[in-house]
Design an enzyme around this catalytic site. Structure first.
Site, PDB file in Angstrom:
ATOM      1  CE  LYS A   1      74.834 166.109  76.346  1.00  0.00           C
ATOM      2  NZ  LYS A   1      75.039 167.275  77.208  1.00  0.00           N
TER       3      LYS A   1
ATOM      4  CE  LYS B   1      75.660 166.772  85.266  1.00  0.00           C
ATOM      5  NZ  LYS B   1      75.416 168.222  85.270  1.00  0.00           N
TER       6      LYS B   1
ATOM      7  CE  LYS C   1      69.372 169.456  79.286  1.00  0.00           C
ATOM      8  NZ  LYS C   1      70.348 169.825  80.245  1.00  0.00           N
TER       9      LYS C   1
HETATM   10  N1  AQP Z   1      78.811 163.901  76.990  1.00  0.00           N
HETATM   11  C1  AQP Z   1      79.605 164.937  77.202  1.00  0.00           C
HETATM   12  N2  AQP Z   1      80.813 164.996  76.595  1.00  0.00           N
HETATM   13  C2  AQP Z   1      81.656 166.048  76.794  1.00  0.00           C
HETATM   14  N3  AQP Z   1      81.354 167.083  77.607  1.00  0.00           N
HETATM   15  C3  AQP Z   1      80.162 167.060  78.232  1.00  0.00           C
HETATM   16  N4  AQP Z   1      79.580 167.902  79.102  1.00  0.00           N
HETATM   17  C4  AQP Z   1      78.367 167.421  79.451  1.00  0.00           C
HETATM   18  N5  AQP Z   1      78.138 166.257  78.851  1.00  0.00           N
HETATM   19  C5  AQP Z   1      79.231 165.998  78.075  1.00  0.00           C
HETATM   20  C6  AQP Z   1      80.196 169.130  79.574  1.00  0.00           C
HETATM   21  O1  AQP Z   1      80.217 169.104  80.988  1.00  0.00           O
HETATM   22  C7  AQP Z   1      80.134 170.459  81.463  1.00  0.00           C
HETATM   23  C8  AQP Z   1      79.110 170.546  82.554  1.00  0.00           C
HETATM   24  O2  AQP Z   1      77.863 170.210  82.019  1.00  0.00           O
HETATM   25  P1  AQP Z   1      76.521 170.590  82.731  1.00  0.00           P
HETATM   26  O3  AQP Z   1      76.682 170.636  84.163  1.00  0.00           O
HETATM   27  O4  AQP Z   1      75.909 171.755  82.053  1.00  0.00           O
HETATM   28  O5  AQP Z   1      75.715 169.329  82.456  1.00  0.00           O
HETATM   29  P2  AQP Z   1      74.897 168.943  81.255  1.00  0.00           P
HETATM   30  O6  AQP Z   1      75.492 169.373  79.940  1.00  0.00           O
HETATM   31  O7  AQP Z   1      73.507 169.341  81.527  1.00  0.00           O
HETATM   32  O8  AQP Z   1      75.157 167.440  81.451  1.00  0.00           O
HETATM   33  P3  AQP Z   1      74.315 166.383  80.820  1.00  0.00           P
HETATM   34  O9  AQP Z   1      74.819 165.092  81.253  1.00  0.00           O
HETATM   35  O10 AQP Z   1      74.221 166.615  79.351  1.00  0.00           O
HETATM   36  O11 AQP Z   1      72.937 166.662  81.526  1.00  0.00           O
HETATM   37  P4  AQP Z   1      71.531 166.388  80.952  1.00  0.00           P
HETATM   38  O12 AQP Z   1      71.300 164.958  81.177  1.00  0.00           O
HETATM   39  O13 AQP Z   1      70.656 167.262  81.792  1.00  0.00           O
HETATM   40  O14 AQP Z   1      71.525 166.771  79.503  1.00  0.00           O
HETATM   41  C9  AQP Z   1      79.819 171.340  80.255  1.00  0.00           C
HETATM   42  O15 AQP Z   1      80.998 171.998  79.841  1.00  0.00           O
HETATM   43  C10 AQP Z   1      79.391 170.360  79.218  1.00  0.00           C
HETATM   44  O16 AQP Z   1      79.700 170.806  77.906  1.00  0.00           O
END
Ligand code: AQP
Length: 350
Positions: free
Chosen positions: A211, A214, A118
């Site tokens: 992955k 978001k 990040k």
């Molecule tokens: N692709 C994924 N597959 C399975 N589990 C996932 N999680 C996130 N992406 C995947 C799980 O969702 C929960 C909440 O995640 P978060 O709110 O911490 O969001 P994040 O991981 O920041 O989501 P993103 O989409 O990965 O955001 P960005 O784009 O910022 O990197 C967690 O339990 C996570 O493991």
């Protein structure tokens, strides 16, 4: 095990909740309600660790916080039986994080891959909060002395760090913990990650090696929980695949990340194993499998999207759920904070 089993997990209100969040985390949150006392948190303090351009500013943060709460409830989390709240309403998260900041080591945090990804190349410009994110996450979990944490695969390393922090706190303060009544010298449990099911790491629909996320610039890379039926079907139809037909056995998915991902999504949504899905679709073309997958996604997700829409149209109701959940969370957190302060040696009003 000296600790009462308790589940804690959180989701950041950073917009674009997607199928990965749902299958990797929320589906398991729902399941855990049957066997455990659960605390589910909208982690709004984590959401502000990146730039304003990422989390969108105050109005967007409040909107997204209500939307994640609505997603929890629309997916089947019961805020009466379990606790649903937003992190910033319970000050213990920040207080315990400070104590843990003095337990965790810089070297431990420097190894966190999510920070490296990040922060990218411009590390000097990353917020201190982004670097410290895993310590706040340890505080989130351990403030409730939670023993089990359902998460997606990407959070495994952070969970290991939470365990290291709990263990070092117990070791550093062992004598004080014993003198405050815990004869085994254990105050914090070592929380267990629960990374289960066939879709613990849902991948981008445009690139099976990345992955689903978001923040991906391409909306076609993910299925948002708020997408309507037509959009879901179109995204599945456009999903990247390879020219081979689907294999009949799971081994045949090796080195085929896009096929593996779509089969995993199908398996998770239908509560079947990948092997079972391949028994039905193996040998066939992607087009017919994609039609079935689109139909399955719409059947499972459209009711959730509809219910989320209904819930967010009444922000007062959502806020009352969060307020009530925060009151219940605060009562548990207060007890942990009082005892943590006594163990560390902070004088407090009695
Ligand atoms: N692709 C994924 N597959 C399975 N589990 C996932 N999680 C996130 N992406 C995947 C799980 O969702 C929960 C909440 O995640 P978060 O709110 O911490 O969001 P994040 O991981 O920041 O989501 P993103 O989409 O990965 O955001 P960005 O784009 O910022 O990197 C967690 O339990 C996570 O493991």
């Amino acid at each position: 095990m000296p600790f009462v089993e308790r589940v804690f997990s959180g989701v950041q209100p950073t917009g674009n909740l997607h199928l990965g969040n749902y299958l990797g985390a929320i589906v398991n949150f729902v399941k855990m309600q049957e066997t455990h006392n659960c605390i589910y948190c909208v982690v709004d303090m984590h959401a502000i660790t990146q730039g304003l351009d990422v989390w969108g500013g105050p109005a967007e943060l409040a909107r997204n916080t209500r939307e994640v709460t609505a997603a929890f409830i629309a997916s089947g989390i019961d805020p009466k039986k379990h606790i649903v709240f937003n992190q910033s309403q319970v000050s213990g998260h920040a207080e315990l994080a400070w104590i843990f900041n003095c337990v965790a080591r810089m070297g431990w945090l420097g190894r966190m891959t999510q920070f490296k990804e990040k922060a990218g190349k411009d590390r000097e410009n990353a917020s201190v909060g982004l670097f410290d994110y895993p310590v706040l996450m340890a505080a989130d979990i351990l403030l409730y002395r939670a023993t089990h944490v359902p998460v997606g695969e990407d959070q495994k390393q952070h969970l290991e760090l939470s365990r290291d922090i709990a263990q070092k706190f117990n070791n550093d303060f062992g004598d004080s913990i014993r003198s405050h009544g815990a004869n085994d010298g254990l105050f914090f449990p070592l929380p267990e990650p629960l990374i289960t099911g066939p879709a613990t790491r849902v991948m981008s629909l445009r690139d099976g090696t990345k992955k689903m996320s978001k923040s991906d610039a391409s909306d076609n890379s993910r299925i948002n929980l708020t997408d309507d039926a037509d959009t879901i079907a179109q995204k599945i139809r456009k999903a990247k695949t390879d020219p081979e037909p689907l294999p009949s056995e799971e081994k045949g998915l090796e080195a085929r990340p896009e096929a593996d991902n779509l089969v995993g999504i199908f398996a998770a949504l239908s509560d079947r194993s990948k092997a079972d899905v391949l028994r039905e679709f193996g040998g066939g073309q992607f087009s017919s499998f994609k039609n079935a997958l689109a139909e399955l996604c719409v059947t499972k997700l459209a009711p959730i999207a509809g219910e989320m829409k209904r819930l967010v149209s009444d922000p007062g109701h959502i806020d009352s759920i969060l307020n009530e959940g925060s009151d219940r969370a605060r009562a548990i957190a207060q007890e942990t904070m009082n005892r943590s302060k006594d163990i560390v040696g902070f004088i407090r009003r009695r």
